[in-house]
Design a protein around this motif. Structure first.
Motif, short mmCIF file in Angstrom:
data_model
loop_
_atom_site.label_atom_id
_atom_site.label_comp_id
_atom_site.label_asym_id
_atom_site.label_seq_id
_atom_site.Cartn_x
_atom_site.Cartn_y
_atom_site.Cartn_z
N VAL A 129 61.77 8.05 -3.07
CA VAL A 129 61.84 7.94 -4.26
C VAL A 129 63.25 7.66 -5.11
O VAL A 129 64.00 8.80 -4.95
N VAL A 130 63.76 6.57 -5.59
CA VAL A 130 65.10 6.66 -6.27
C VAL A 130 64.61 7.26 -7.66
O VAL A 130 63.87 6.64 -8.56
N ASP A 131 65.51 8.23 -8.13
CA ASP A 131 65.62 8.37 -9.73
C ASP A 131 66.77 8.91 -10.33
O ASP A 131 67.87 8.76 -9.57
N ALA A 132 66.86 9.18 -11.31
CA ALA A 132 68.08 9.57 -12.30
C ALA A 132 68.90 10.62 -11.77
O ALA A 132 70.21 10.60 -11.93
N PHE A 133 68.11 11.33 -10.93
CA PHE A 133 68.92 12.67 -10.07
C PHE A 133 69.59 12.14 -8.86
O PHE A 133 70.45 12.79 -8.49
N ASN A 134 69.31 11.10 -8.12
CA ASN A 134 69.74 10.68 -6.88
C ASN A 134 70.34 9.28 -6.80
O ASN A 134 70.95 9.20 -5.91
N VAL A 135 70.08 8.54 -7.71
CA VAL A 135 70.76 7.15 -7.83
C VAL A 135 72.23 6.92 -7.36
O VAL A 135 72.69 6.37 -6.61
N HIS A 136 72.92 7.84 -8.10
CA HIS A 136 74.19 7.87 -7.81
C HIS A 136 74.75 8.51 -6.53
O HIS A 136 75.75 7.75 -6.01
N ARG A 137 73.98 9.25 -5.95
CA ARG A 137 74.59 9.70 -4.52
C ARG A 137 73.87 8.59 -3.62
O ARG A 137 75.00 8.25 -2.74
#
Length: 86
Positions: free
Chosen positions: A6-14
């Motif tokens: 699941v891509v979310d606001a907390f991991n998308v930049h990583r």
């Protein structure tokens, strides 16, 4: 098939940073160091190295995408975004 991620606001930049770094390393003989990518992405070198290894593992070290796989994933992204495929 890949396990659910699941891509979310907390991991998308990583995810984006690691994907761009792997693409650069795969396509270019001369690329920046992991230290540089970590600094640009705002990650520690240790975390960047861990994420690189994790993504490569999820991809089974396969960085070449077949045209069929590409189309399949484009369709998945468009479906997730609520857009119809052409």
């Amino acid at each position: 098939s890949l396990p659910q991620f699941v891509v979310d606001a907390f991991n998308v930049h990583r995810l984006l940073a690691i994907a761009v770094m792997l693409a650069a390393k795969f396509n270019d003989d001369a690329h920046y160091s992991n230290t540089y990518y970590a600094k640009v992405a705002g990650l520690s070198l240790k975390e960047l190295n861990r994420l690189e290894a994790a993504l490569l593992g999820k991809l089974n070290w396969r960085l070449v995408v077949s045209p069929d796989d590409y189309e399949k994933f484009v369709d998945h992204v468009l479906l997730a975004a609520g857009m119809a495929a052409n």
